[in-house]
Design an enzyme around this catalytic site. Structure first.
Site, PDB file in Angstrom:
ATOM      1  CG  ASP A 121      -3.336   3.801  -3.275  1.00  7.85           C
ATOM      2  OD1 ASP A 121      -4.204   2.918  -3.348  1.00  7.85           O
ATOM      3  OD2 ASP A 121      -3.421   4.777  -2.509  1.00  7.85           O
ATOM      4  CD  GLU A 122      -5.479  -1.201  -0.620  1.00  3.83           C
ATOM      5  OE1 GLU A 122      -5.962  -2.020   0.149  1.00  3.83           O
ATOM      6  OE2 GLU A 122      -5.972  -0.085  -0.821  1.00  3.83           O
ATOM      7  CG  ASP A 180      -2.088   0.850   1.149  1.00 10.28           C
ATOM      8  OD1 ASP A 180      -2.104   1.717   0.266  1.00 10.28           O
ATOM      9  OD2 ASP A 180      -3.018   0.662   1.952  1.00 10.28           O
TER      10      ASP A 180
END
Length: 415
Positions: free
Chosen positions: A101-102, A11
């Site tokens: 983003d993860e 993350d």
DNA sequence: TCTGGGGTCCTAGGACCC
DNA sequence: TCTGGGGTCCTAGGACCC
């Protein structure tokens, strides 16, 4: 009994804000917010003052007078987000991307090449830092749930490995709101029966949870609290719906207000559906009134659609029906359209004859034909010259855009 | 001073069919 | 005519996630 911890959850930390601090060194170490009217993202320095994503800009400035607002570099977010996920992909193909983003990854099959999962996690963090200049936190555990929690606990810019032998010890001392599926409402409901930690949750009888939260949610939470998470990494998940919405401030509930907005929303959705040959059968519309109450209305068609104007007309009909049922609500603050029951690999040529079977869906053969051809032409021109090269005249002007379209695109899921 | 936008899944009632 | 049961689909609303 305990198998190995091979699930990673990675993350990127305060992603948009970190990118801005990367691009402009003078912003490093300072409280910054991406956005203006509304905070889209905040740096850790800003979060320390209580600034949060989604917060009105004015409120954020009150909490943190020295807060620096920056307009976003959305293309860079996309590029760097993709690059970070690609780093993970260099270790294993079993990557499940959750958002820009993860991502989750299962490294069980590549430890012989790259070392233990913790080593791989360290390597990912080191490479993302060295090659992209961004901080990323990683959790390593035996299950997705534990890995996800571990990465949250590791933040910012940290690594946390949950040893399979100490999972329950780790899990049970944490507050319930760290669990996947426990939001504000569930947290309050659990607090009302004295459950604050995951350990306390695990001691609560299943029937009690199901009575409190419903069958599915109760069962799921009980399973997670007892550390029974059987979810696997799914590398490719197709979207089940596609939608768009727009907050329009406070505007009178009139045709000249909602029609252009609905056309714009339908245009955005229709373009995406056509690009992936995934028309849908169910159209859902949401109207939020000035008092923040919202009402939805949907219709399921016999045949799937993706044509912009047809989608817009159906949405208009649904909005009119909502307004007719709420004659006292004279001010609307948000309009949304969503299309679901998406087809897979639909031959869009079929949409034409099928649509024509229903007069309401596609009134008049010639008009229907013209609309279909117009969509295709617009799509092609946009492919070559960009989105703004062409569009619906009445839409181009006068649409209130509370956030840039580039920002919207970041959140779009691949159809 | 009431948070933007794109999603997923679940629930509950009703229609409809066998 | 009354009674019973099961399954699927649709609709509206909610909770939650990023």
């Amino acid at each position: 009994m305990a198998t190995t911890a091979t699930i990673l959850h990675a993350d990127l930390d305060a992603f948009y804000a970190s990118v801005e601090q990367l691009l402009d060194p003078s912003l490093r170490g300072k409280p910054i917010a991406v956005g203006g009217g509304v905070v889209l993202a905040a740096s850790y320095e800003a979060k320390a003052f209580g600034v949060r994503g989604g917060m009105p800009g004015r409120q954020a400035r009150e909490l943190c007078p020295q807060l620096i607002f920056v307009s976003g570099h959305f293309r860079e977010y996309q590029r760097l987000g993709d690059a970070a996920i690609k780093v993970i992909g260099d270790f294993t193909p079993l990557v499940e991307r959750i958002s820009i983003d993860e991502a989750f990854a299962d490294v069980a099959g590549c430890t012989h090449l790259f070392g233990a999962p913790a080593e791989i996690a360290r390597a990912i963090r080191q490479r993302v830092r060295a090659e992209l200049g961004l901080p990323i936190s990683v959790g390593v555990a035996r299950t997705k749930h534990l890995a996800k929690i571990a990465s949250q606990v590791a933040k910012p810019d940290g690594l946390m490995v949950v040893d399979p032998d100490t999972e329950l010890k780790f899990l049970h001392r944490l507050p319930v709101e760290l669990m996947w599926g426990v939001g504000p409402v569930t947290k309050v409901r659990l607090a009302e029966i004295g459950v604050l930690t995951i350990g306390q949750l695990s001691k609560t009888p299943g029937w009690s949870l199901e009575r409190l939260l419903g069958h599915a949610a109760g069962e799921k939470l009980a399973a997670l609290a007892w550390n029974r998470d059987r979810r696997e990494i799914k590398a490719h998940r197709r979207a089940r719906s596609a939608g768009a919405q727009s907050a329009i401030g406070r505007k009178p509930a009139e045709e000249q207000v909602f029609r252009p907005t609905l056309l714009h929303l339908a245009d955005r959705i229709g373009t995406r559906l056509r690009a992936k040959s995934r028309p849908g059968r169910t159209v859902t519309v949401r109207v939020r009134f000035a008092n923040l109450n919202s009402v939805t209305r949907s219709v399921t068609l016999d045949a799937p659609i993706s044509a912009t104007v047809i989608l817009a007309e159906i949405a208009e009909d649904l909005v009119r029906a909502i307004l007719a049922e709420h004659p006292d609500e004279r001010t609307i603050s948000l309009l949304a359209i969503s299309v679901s029951h998406l087809e897979e690999n639909w031959d869009l040529e079929l949409e034409l004859p099928l649509g024509l079977q229903d007069e309401r869906r596609c009134p008049g053969t010639k008009i229907g034909m013209a609309r279909w051809a117009a969509d295709r032409a617009v799509d092609k021109i946009r492919d070559r010259f960009g989105w703004d090269a062409i569009g619906y005249g009445s839409v181009a002007l006068g649409i209130s855009r509370s956030v840039p379209d580039e920002f919207r695109e970041l959140a779009e899921k691949d159809l």
